[in-house]
Design an enzyme around this catalytic site. Sequence first.
Site, PDB file in Angstrom:
ATOM      1  N   CYS A 126       1.153  -1.169   0.104  1.00 25.81           N
ATOM      2  CA  CYS A 126       0.099  -0.111   0.340  1.00 25.81           C
ATOM      3  C   CYS A 126       0.312   1.430  -0.073  1.00 25.81           C
ATOM      4  CB  CYS A 126      -0.904   0.129   1.030  1.00 25.81           C
ATOM      5  SG  CYS A 126      -1.821  -1.186   1.381  1.00 25.81           S
TER       6      CYS A 126
HETATM    7  N1  LIG Z   1      -2.699  -6.373   1.958  1.00 28.74           N
HETATM    8  C1  LIG Z   1      -2.598  -5.010   2.466  1.00 28.74           C
HETATM    9  O1  LIG Z   1      -2.884  -5.044   3.966  1.00 28.74           O
HETATM   10  C2  LIG Z   1      -4.545  -4.121   2.243  1.00 28.74           C
HETATM   11  C3  LIG Z   1      -4.954  -3.133   2.727  1.00 28.74           C
HETATM   12  C4  LIG Z   1      -5.811  -2.299   1.695  1.00 28.74           C
HETATM   13  C5  LIG Z   1      -5.921  -2.340   0.595  1.00 28.74           C
HETATM   14  N2  LIG Z   1      -5.599  -3.739  -0.165  1.00 28.74           N
HETATM   15  C6  LIG Z   1      -5.020  -3.377  -1.240  1.00 28.74           C
HETATM   16  O2  LIG Z   1      -6.587  -4.747  -1.988  1.00 28.74           O
HETATM   17  C7  LIG Z   1      -6.132  -4.946  -3.028  1.00 28.74           C
HETATM   18  C8  LIG Z   1      -5.539  -6.293  -3.469  1.00 28.74           C
HETATM   19  O3  LIG Z   1      -4.634  -6.429  -2.237  1.00 28.74           O
HETATM   20  P1  LIG Z   1      -4.194  -7.962  -2.135  1.00 28.74           P
HETATM   21  O4  LIG Z   1      -3.124  -7.788  -0.466  1.00 28.74           O
HETATM   22  O5  LIG Z   1      -5.325  -8.560  -1.613  1.00 28.74           O
HETATM   23  O6  LIG Z   1      -3.662  -8.609  -2.881  1.00 28.74           O
HETATM   24  P2  LIG Z   1      -3.245 -10.260  -3.158  1.00 28.74           P
HETATM   25  O7  LIG Z   1      -2.160 -10.338  -4.321  1.00 28.74           O
HETATM   26  O8  LIG Z   1      -2.455 -11.185  -1.594  1.00 28.74           O
HETATM   27  O9  LIG Z   1      -3.880 -10.989  -3.537  1.00 28.74           O
HETATM   28  C9  LIG Z   1      -4.521 -10.791  -4.692  1.00 28.74           C
HETATM   29  C10 LIG Z   1      -5.661 -12.226  -5.006  1.00 28.74           C
HETATM   30  O10 LIG Z   1      -5.912 -11.125  -6.400  1.00 28.74           O
HETATM   31  C11 LIG Z   1      -5.669 -12.881  -7.260  1.00 28.74           C
HETATM   32  N3  LIG Z   1      -5.962 -12.028  -8.684  1.00 28.74           N
HETATM   33  C12 LIG Z   1      -5.308 -11.693  -9.306  1.00 28.74           C
HETATM   34  N4  LIG Z   1      -5.730 -11.445 -10.334  1.00 28.74           N
HETATM   35  C13 LIG Z   1      -7.113 -11.801 -10.723  1.00 28.74           C
HETATM   36  C14 LIG Z   1      -7.929 -12.472 -12.050  1.00 28.74           C
HETATM   37  N5  LIG Z   1      -8.005 -11.771 -12.493  1.00 28.74           N
HETATM   38  N6  LIG Z   1      -9.215 -13.078 -11.368  1.00 28.74           N
HETATM   39  C15 LIG Z   1      -8.830 -13.707 -10.358  1.00 28.74           C
HETATM   40  N7  LIG Z   1      -7.903 -13.559  -8.968  1.00 28.74           N
HETATM   41  C16 LIG Z   1      -6.785 -12.796  -9.461  1.00 28.74           C
HETATM   42  C17 LIG Z   1      -4.301 -13.069  -7.719  1.00 28.74           C
HETATM   43  O11 LIG Z   1      -4.070 -14.762  -7.586  1.00 28.74           O
HETATM   44  C18 LIG Z   1      -3.934 -13.045  -5.636  1.00 28.74           C
HETATM   45  O12 LIG Z   1      -4.207 -14.575  -4.699  1.00 28.74           O
HETATM   46  C19 LIG Z   1      -5.102  -3.754  -4.142  1.00 28.74           C
HETATM   47  O13 LIG Z   1      -5.392  -3.029  -4.929  1.00 28.74           O
HETATM   48  C20 LIG Z   1      -4.165  -3.594  -2.774  1.00 28.74           C
HETATM   49  O14 LIG Z   1      -3.826  -2.409  -2.683  1.00 28.74           O
HETATM   50  C21 LIG Z   1      -4.333  -4.003  -0.303  1.00 28.74           C
END
Ligand SMILES: NC(=O)c1ccc[n+]([C@@H]2O[C@H](COP(=O)([O-])OP(=O)(O)OC[C@H]3O[C@@H](n4cnc5c(N)ncnc54)[C@H](O)[C@@H]3O)[C@@H](O)[C@H]2O)c1
Length: 452
Positions: free
Chosen positions: A290
Amino acid sequence: MENTVLSPHANMQSELKSKLQDRSAHIGIVGMGYVGLPLALLFSEQRFAITGFDIDEQKVATLNSGGSYIVRILPAEIQGAQQSGFRATGDYSRISQMDAVIICVPTPLDEYHEPDLSYITKTVEAIAPRLRPGQLIVLESTTYPGTTEEVVIPLLEKGNPAGLKVTRAGSAGDFYVAFSPEREDPGNTTVARCDIPKVVGGVETTATELACALYGTIFNRTVPVSSPAAAELTKLLENIYRCVNIALVNEMKQLCHRMGIDLFEVIEAAKTKPFGFQAFYPGPGLGGHCIPIDPFYLSWKAKQFDFRTRFIELAGEVNIGMPYYVVEAAAAALNQRRKPMNGSKVLVLGLAYKKDIDDLRESPSLTVIELLQKRGAQVFYNDPYFPTVGRGRHYNLNMTCTPLDHLEQYDCVMIITDHSNYDYRQIVDESQLVVDTRNATRGITAPNIVRC
Ligand SMILES: NC(=O)c1ccc[n+]([C@@H]2O[C@H](COP(=O)([O-])OP(=O)(O)OC[C@H]3O[C@@H](n4cnc5c(N)ncnc54)[C@H](O)[C@@H]3O)[C@@H](O)[C@H]2O)c1
């Protein structure tokens, strides 16, 4: 008795609301990562049957066999969710069975440091042909203001063969769209996830209402805002606020180093002010998915408006420089002991981007290791959360975790991530030189500690 005939639009709304109330709504969550999986578990706790969509077959298989790939989520929690009907799948045809779909896919930066929306666009392109009337689609991925209106909705409308249209203010359509940012703080056990208010911005009031009803089943408070763009910017403001304040203390740390003042002592004293001051702590650089990334989503968008976000750029400059600063501090400490960095054995403690989590995305440890190697050091690492580290988007290390023993063999031990399960007293006692970038050794006085 007079019969009340609801319009198809009103019917769709009340049907979704009552399905949410009686827990019969089918909720699909796309992206079973750090955000999507815990969200799925929260809904499952409320007895919703959740379908988790992911393109990663291994994740799908692990979840369906009752396992977990995130350290802080226990397999028992996945198995508990399965009893409420939780299943993972890579099959997008099941989207049409969902009443609500929440998108939690990655939003990284590309090689030019610009927003990479490809995960969102691929997901939305896969959803669009399976859209059906009455569905609610919510984007949770962090992104610049305008993404929901300018990217998601056009793809949804263009990609469905039935010509379904989004419901907008003044024109009843076929489906609803909202944005609701994820605000999780991984590893933070002081605030329960359900107590973090959920900001929701729908394309129009019904979408906002429905998204609030959806999240109201798992969060104690929802905070409606006037548009998806307002909700998108809320998330960015929160992260930019952190990024800028961390840069401020990181700059202060460098000044304090020269002035011989302990910044951590100063922050603790300043923190006693009951208003107007929030403590931020310096470190070896920014990490995570983030804070190092999200601000640049806004600076990129701002350029379309002939606007330079100077605070973001300056904060980025200071924060990006921190791994260089701590490596320089380690080199100076070795030099003091008549040792060159070139050829020294250096143990890096902690790979994760922050303490007690198993996430190394954008971790400053990775940059520190690469910088140490470039200067000729023999680098080793220890992190209980990572038995090995291979290759990622920005690194290629191929290293194995070294046991935390015989610390006297290292010319320098660098504390980069202050995991709670390290015994810092023992580390200081057994090491020749400890370079502490996190104030993990606070309270310990020893000539072999260099805090930077
Ligand atoms: N990790 C955090 O603490 C956090 C906090 C707030 C916001 N975010 C935001 O949330 C969003 C997700 O982050 P995250 O940390 O969960 O990411 P992550 O990489 O842990 O998980 C994303 C998942 O999406 C899957 N994916 C990718 N493309 C796909 C598709 N076309 N169809 C289905 N699945 C698909 C991936 O395989 C993965 O399992 C991002 O925008 C991030 O900025 C994350």
